[in-house]
Design an enzyme around this catalytic site. Structure first.
Site: not given
Ligand code: 0CJ
Ligand code: F3S
Length: 309
Positions: A267, A41, A126, A124
């Site tokens: 990220s 993200h 995930e 989300h």
């Molecule tokens: O969900 C994940 C495996 C984390 C990936 C890295 O962070 P980001 O910001 O892409 O994702 P989240 O919104 O889950 O923190």
């Protein structure tokens, strides 16, 4: 003004691996390479990969027949994997291994005859991927303690819970406690599904809040782990703002601040932290230091077909 950087901050091993997979796939198979959802993200990351030939889509129906497609770090449901298989699309899986571990555990719990409770945020990617490991009615999503009371499940049902990897450790602990109070047979990993990177960055944020008058969290609005860092600041009583790259800093935030803390979600690339420091430097003289903290030495293996690219 003092600028203090949190340690650790920024990229985790799962993000490094996911970006590496896209870059190596571009070298091995050539552009365009399709990526389902933002690989992580962050717009800066996404746009730099787009310039190299990656194309980001939300659904597989946007991928032409025969094109290589990569699943993002957040993971996908079994339905998405099945759709790719049915279309015989060549796929690469950039799902973080720590998310895959939660997927596998979820399926094992359900195979043991337990009703699965996923603690996470609705919508989300995930969460959609983890819920999508389980068929039918065996999985329930809860976002808050109040949601536990609303579950339409008999209190003697054997329950197992898993969690999203990027949650607040403190909030998750309270939700698990509520689950244990309501149901008589509950098993789960406590807060161990929350990944090492999320836990370390939350701990570092707490340390930063002890000395900072203000904290800037470099991260995207749709980044769960970055949002959780900002919330920790607010809960500690320290003004905390999510910033994309520093151009969005409001100088009024800095009024009277002697110590400005800077951290970054998992990220957010270090290049964006440097841009934020540059913006602060343009506002007046600064002295930059790094708070001591946990050193991370975790690496995740690449998919075999990309290991030697
Ligand atoms: O969900 C994940 C495996 C984390 C990936 C890295 O962070 P980001 O910001 O892409 O994702 P989240 O919104 O889950 O923190
Ligand atoms: Fe994986 Fe955690 Fe990063 S789940 S992608 S190591 S934030």
């Amino acid at each position: 003004m003092k600028v203090v950087l949190a340690q650790p901050r920024g990229f985790c091993a799962g993000v490094v691996r996911a970006i590496d997979i896209v870059e190596r796939a571009l070298v091995k198979y050539g552009a365009p390479i399709y990526v389902r959802h933002e690989i992580v993200h962050n717009r800066y990351v996404v746009e730099s990969l787009e310039r190299k030939g990656a194309r980001f889509v939300e659904n597989l129906d946007e991928v032409p027949d025969g094109a290589v497609v990569i699943f993002s770090a957040h993971g996908v449901s079994r339905a998405v994997v099945a759709e790719a298989q049915a279309r015989r699309l060549p796929t690469l899986d950039a799902t973080c291994p720590l998310v895959t571990k939660v997927h596998n555990q979820s399926r094992r719990y359900v195979a043991q005859g337990r009703t699965l409770v996923l603690i996470g945020h609705a919508g989300h990617p995930e969460v959609e991927g983890t819920l999508g490991q389980i068929d039918g009615l065996a999985a329930h999503l809860v976002q808050t303690e109040a949601d536990i009371e609303m579950l339409d499940v008999p209190t003697d049902t054997p329950i197992a819970y898993v969690t999203q990897t990027t949650l607040s450790v403190d909030d998750t602990r309270s939700i698990i406690a509520a689950l244990m109070r309501r149901f008589s047979d509950v098993i789960g990993p406590e807060t161990r599904d929350i990944c090492y990177a999320t836990q370390n960055r939350q701990m570092a944020m707490r340390e930063l809040c002890r000395i900072a008058d203000l904290v800037l969290v470099v991260g995207a609005r749709n980044s769960s782990n970055s949002n959780r860092l900002r919330e920790i600041g607010v809960e500690a009583g320290v003004s905390s703002y999510l910033v994309a790259d520093g151009t969005d800093i409001d100088p009024a935030w800095l009024c009277g601040a002697k110590v400005v803390g800077v951290t970054a979600g998992a990220s957010a690339p270090e290049a964006l932290v440097e841009r934020v420091i540059e913006v602060l430097r343009r506002m007046g003289p600064i002295e930059v230091s790094v708070l001591p903290g946990v050193e991370e030495h975790i690496n995740f293996r690449l998919p075999a077909e990309l290991a030697s690219v």
